[in-house]
Structure formats: structure tokens, C-alpha cells
Design an enzyme around this catalytic site. Structure first.
Site, short mmCIF file in Angstrom:
data_model
loop_
_atom_site.label_atom_id
_atom_site.label_comp_id
_atom_site.label_asym_id
_atom_site.label_seq_id
_atom_site.Cartn_x
_atom_site.Cartn_y
_atom_site.Cartn_z
N ASP A 1 0.75 -1.09 0.00
CA ASP A 1 -0.16 -0.19 0.02
C ASP A 1 0.66 1.67 0.33
O ASP A 1 1.18 1.86 -1.27
CB ASP A 1 -0.78 -0.27 1.10
CG ASP A 1 -2.52 1.14 1.14
OD1 ASP A 1 -1.60 2.24 1.83
OD2 ASP A 1 -3.15 1.12 1.05
N ASP B 1 8.09 2.94 18.74
CA ASP B 1 8.79 3.26 17.98
C ASP B 1 8.03 4.67 16.91
O ASP B 1 7.83 5.19 16.57
CB ASP B 1 7.57 2.38 16.38
CG ASP B 1 6.67 2.19 16.28
OD1 ASP B 1 5.86 1.61 17.56
OD2 ASP B 1 5.82 2.45 15.93
N ASP C 1 3.71 11.24 15.05
CA ASP C 1 2.85 10.08 14.60
C ASP C 1 1.61 10.52 15.18
O ASP C 1 0.94 9.20 16.18
CB ASP C 1 3.34 8.88 14.85
CG ASP C 1 4.80 8.89 14.06
OD1 ASP C 1 5.02 9.45 13.32
OD2 ASP C 1 5.15 7.29 14.41
#
Length: 549
Positions: free
Chosen positions: A167, A303, A313
Site C-alpha cells: 500500500d 517507535d 505520529d
């Protein structure tokens, strides 16, 4: 803690011009990256099969070209502040074809070097192995007129070796959420990556199962341009530990200290101890700011934690409406691991894993010092959060009983379903002598809930007493509180409405939210008309997001 940029010679240092008066670039074709980005000093995998998942070894980055969005493109929005203050661009460049193509991954200015970063991480407490930038490309490095070094990155710009399910794309709804939250958090005083612009394609579609219910549907692909000083995470070192690459870990640590923590002497025997301490404390300072604005990240995996102490994020995050200490915005977090009240302790847990990742490059003395330092972190972050809450009440001193004093207020807010943001703001708007006046409280919809809690009058008496002990005048109290208690935060229901309009290529509300959150502490007439400081609509309570994006 000091927040440093790359070490660079200041531009225009011998001229009479200042940053505020320098003209911004109006022709985007003249805009260039630094000819060789600093990260080019680190090992980069040449990656001959860039669009196939692979276990990358002995590299910090993989060289990967972007895969541009196809079809008819729409510029959803830009951050004028990010363009002007960070990239030295006149916001009018957003109207040009070159700039839209830049956001879409079609145009790379001179000096660019597109790479994707390799990292691993612990997800919900379990090692998830190699993760990495599965749909993001760092484009290059830009040195602005203030001598600051920034790295623009596209998110949703195609497959990389780290694309775990192929993707490589992002959809409009998640991109809008990241764009708005990045800029809103910046203006709320939260350390964060920034977002410069967002484009969406009419024709480029991807499949997504938004609720993980087996009902996947096609959504339009979008790309958001994020900007950060650097993109290194705790997981950047964890993958090197797991892959037994200690030399690369030392190279990376030395590089980061040199370029992003230049006040730490590279010849200091304690440089790694000092660096760890700074990474730890800047991240804990960051989480304290989250608690102060009711922000819940949603996915505090290792992460997703930057070594520079920036919020990074934005996935299934949420700003609380009514106060609930166990608030969880992420529908995937069944156990509530990343609930609002657990965020400080999770950051401490993550930092413990970071220490483990550094273990191979540390001396025994370093290890002992870092272990001792970790033991102090829970108390440190608890004090930072306490100071944050005291500041929200116009106070500065940590006196005896301060923790229970704050807890009593939060408990009353929780028991009465009072709004987190508006309760504190309305406390700033109302004279302290009116806090026991039923008629005055009725005019403040959230305070009117809290005041019905058992113990309210007793708490008001304690509050008044604390203000007197600190010798805080009423004028000073209200001024202090108005600076740290916003009127507006990007609540999920506001974003849902903006996304629904954006799905139909009506981007007015997205752009309006960016405008409102530039000054979240000031009254905005349009925001008031839309009810952005009123009681949230009933349908908004219980909204949760998934990691699907």
C-alpha cells in the site's frame, strides 16, 4: 531542557536584516534543499528493490523514490506559519502547480535525497520487530534564514522496504487529523512535529477497513507534508539492538548528539549518560504538556517516541471532552494501556526500553548512572504534571497537599462529567469570589456541573486559601490562567465535521480549524457561532478512532 537545532553558521550574520523583515520566497522553483543533507553521513541502503518489503541490515535509512499521487489533485490546506517561519516561503506559493506537485511527491527541489527511516518498536508492550517508514519519505534538509535545519517528510507517498502490508498510502481523514493536530499542538505550546500542507486525489483510491469489521471500502488517497528537526525515534536504536549492530548504534548516537545536542561535549566520558537524561526529561516535559491540554496520543509505542522530545505520529489521538482519567481514544486499545492517566508512566516504561537499546554502547559505569537516573523519572514526571495543573489554576508553588488538592478537583469533574477544557477556562473567566455563587455559576455550563459535586465549596475554600498564601491577586490569577487554558482544542467531533465536508471537496472547515487553532486562547467569533466552546453535541461522546489510516 534546551531544544537544539543542527549546528550551522547563522545566515545574514553581517547584514542589517532581521528574520522578521526578510522577504519570503515567492517563486517556489527557486527554493532548494541543502545540497547534502546531514543524514547522508549515515549508512543508507541503496535498496534496489525499493517497493518490496525486506529485512534491512546495517543501515539507518533506505534510499527510496516517492510514488506520486495520481489523478486530479486538490490542495486541502497549508499552514501559513510553517511555510513562512520554517521554510521561508510566502504562503502564496501554495497556489502554484510546483508546490502542489511538491506535496504530491511529483516534484523534488534541487538538493533533495529521498529516504525512508529504519526502526523497530514495542507495540502495546510487545516487540514488533522491524517497522520503519512504511509510507513516508524524508525529502531532504532545509536550512532556513534563522540557521535552523528542518527535514520535510511526505506521509502517504508510496511503498518502501518497510511497508508491512504493501500500500504505502494514507487516506484523507487521517491526513486531515494529523495536519490539524500538528499545528494546533504547536500553538497550544506542546512540543511537536509540524505540518506544512495537505493534498488529496479525486482518482487515486485505496481500500481501508476503518472499523476492522470486515467492511472495507475505497477512500481517496492523500499526502500530508510533515516537518521536523529530525525523525529519529527510540525504536531507531531498538532495531539495532535486536539485529546486533552495536557499531551502527554508536555511530547513530554520536551523530544525533553532534547534530541535535551540540551542547553535549563529544569528548565527555559521560556523553551518553547526559544524552539519555536529556532525551528522558524532554519527553517527560512533553507528556506533562499533554496532560495539561487533555491530549491522549492513543498509540504510545516506542517507535512513536522521538529522541528529540517532540510529539510524533498523530493516529487515533483524542482531546478529552468530559474529564475521565481512563479516557482511551483508540478502539484498538482494549486494555487501556495508553489511557490518558497512564501516559506519564508509559513514557517512563518506554525510556526504560530505550536504555536497554543503548546497553551495548555503554560502559558499566554508564549503565549504573542511567539505571539510577531512571529510578528518579516517575517522581520527576509526576512533579511536572502537578506543576502543569497548578499553573492551570494560576498557582506556582508546590505546597503540602498540592497533589490531593488537584485530585479532588479532577475527581469532582469526573463524577459530574464536566468538560476538561472548559472547566479550567471558565475558572479563569469567573471571579474567584463568584465560585460559590449559584447564579454566577449557572452562566458557565461546565462549572455549573462541577459545582454540584459534593465537596465543591470545601475545594473553593482551599483554592482561595492557596491563592492568598501565594499572594496571587485576582487580576494576576486570571491573566495567568487565560494564557494556559485554551478556549478551543481540536475535539474529535469538530474534526469529524471537517472531514465529512472535505470528503466532498469542501475544505472550508479544515482551513477554519487551522485558523482558529492559531490563537486557541482568544475568542473567535466564527468558532463561537459553531459552538466550539459550548457543550459538545451528544453524538460526539464516546467517539473513538482506530489505527486504520
Amino acid at each position: 531542557m534546551k531544544r537544539a537545532f543542527c549546528v550551522l553558521v547563522p545566515l545574514f550574520q553581517d547584514t542589517k536584516f532581521t528574520v522578521s523583515t526578510m522577504a519570503k520566497l515567492t517563486d517556489f522553483k527557486e527554493w532548494k534543499f541543502r545540497s547534502s543533507p546531514s543524514y547522508a553521513e549515515l549508512p543508507i541502503d541503496e535498496n534496489p528493490q525499493y517497493n518490496e518489503p525486506v529485512a534491512v541490515k546495517n543501515a539507518v535509512f533506505s534510499k527510496v523514490p516517492t510514488e506520486p499521487l495520481t489523478g486530479k489533485l486538490h490542495l486541502v490546506c497549508v499552514s501559513e506559519e510553517a511555510l513562512s517561519d520554517i521554510l521561508d516561503l510566502d504562503p502564496k506559493v501554495a497556489e502554484t502547480e510546483e508546490f502542489v506537485n511538491f506535496l504530491a511527491g511529483k516534484y523534488l527541489p534541487e538538493g533533495g535525497l529521498t529516504v525512508s527511516h529504519r526502526y523497530g518498536g514495542y507495540q502495546f508492550g510487545f516487540w514488533a520487530d522491524q517497522l520503519g517508514d512504511g509510507r513516508a519519505h524524508i525529502l531532504g534538509e532545509y536550512v532556513n534564514s534563522k540557521g535552523e535545519c528542518w527535514q520535510p517528510q511526505l506521509k502517504g507517498s508510496g511503498e518502501t522496504p518497510y511497508s508491512r502490508f504493501g500500500d504505502g498510502r494514507a487516506v484523507l481523514r487521517s491526513s486531515v487529523r494529523e495536519m490539524v493536530a500538528s499545528e494546533a499542538c504547536h500553538h497550544l505550546g506542546v512540543p511537536t512535529t509540524r505540518a506544512a500542507g495537505l493534498v488529496v486525489s479525486d482518482d487515486h483510491k485505496v481500500w481501508r477497513d476503518k472499523t476492522y469489521s470486515g467492511m472495507a471500502r475505497q477512500e481517496r488517497a492523500a499526502i500530508v507534508m510533515r516537518v521536523a528537526r529530525a525523525w529519529y525515534r527510540l525504536g531507531s536504536f531498538e532495531i539495532l539492538l535486536k539485529r546486533k549492530e552495536p557499531q551502527l548504534a554508536q555511530t547513530l548516537a554520536d551523530f544525533i548528539i553532534k547534530h541535535h545536542f551540540p551542547h553535549i561535549d563529544m569528548n565527555d566520558a559521560d556523553k551518553y549518560v547526559k544524552w539519555f537524561s536529556e532525551v528522558a526529561h524532554t519527553n517527560l516535559d512533553m507528556v506533562a504538556t499533554w496532560q495539561g491540554v487533555g491530549f491522549t496520543h492513543g498509540v504510545l509505542n516506542t517507535d512513536n517516541i522521538s529522541v528529540l522530545g517532540d510529539t510524533i505520529d498523530y493516529g487515533p489521538y483524542g482531546f478529552m471532552d468530559h474529564y475521565y482519567e481512563h479516557y482511551v481514544p483508540n478502539s484498538s486499545d482494549d486494555m487501556g494501556r495508553y489511557a490518558f492517566n497512564k501516559q506519564p508512566e508509559i513514557l517512563v516504561w518506554n525510556l526504560g526500553k530505550f536504555a536497554e537499546a543503548l546497553d551495548p554502547i555503554l560502559s558499566e559505569e554508564d549503565k549504573a548512572k542511567i539505571k539510577a537516573g531512571i529510578a528518579t523519572l516517575p517522581e520527576y514526571v509526576n512533579n511536572q504534571v502537578l506543576k502543569t495543573y497548578l499553573a492551570k489554576l494560576g498557582l506556582k508553588e508546590i505546597q503540602d497537599g498540592a497533589s490531593s488538592f488537584i485530585k479532588d478537583l479532577l475527581d469532582m469533574m469526573q463524577s459530574t462529567s464536566a468538560d476538561f477544557t472548559c472547566t479550567f477556562r471558565q475558572l479563569a473567566e469567573l471571579d474567584v469570589t463568584k465560585l460559590s455563587d449559584t447564579a454566577a455559576l449557572e452562566a458557565k455550563w461546565s462549572l455549573n456541573k462541577v459545582c454540584k459535586a459534593k465537596g465543591w465549596l470545601k475545594w473553593v475554600h482551599k483554592y482561595t486559601d492557596r491563592l492568598q498564601k501565594e499572594n496571587v491577586s485576582e487580576e494576576s490569577r486570571r491573566q495567568r490562567m487565560s494564557k494556559v487554558n485554551p478556549l478551543y482544542v481540536p475535539r474529535n467531533w469538530m474534526l469529524q465535521e471537517a472531514i465529512a465536508d472535505a470528503d466532498n471537496n469542501d475544505f472550508h472547515k479544515v482551513r477554519l480549524l487551522l485558523k482558529i487553532f492559531k490563537e486557541p486562547y482568544s475568542v473567535n467569533k466564527e468558532a463561537e457561532m459553531l459552538g466550539y466552546s459550548s457543550q459538545p453535541p451528544s453524538w460526539s461522546y464516546g467517539l473513538k478512532l482506530s489505527c486504520s489510516s
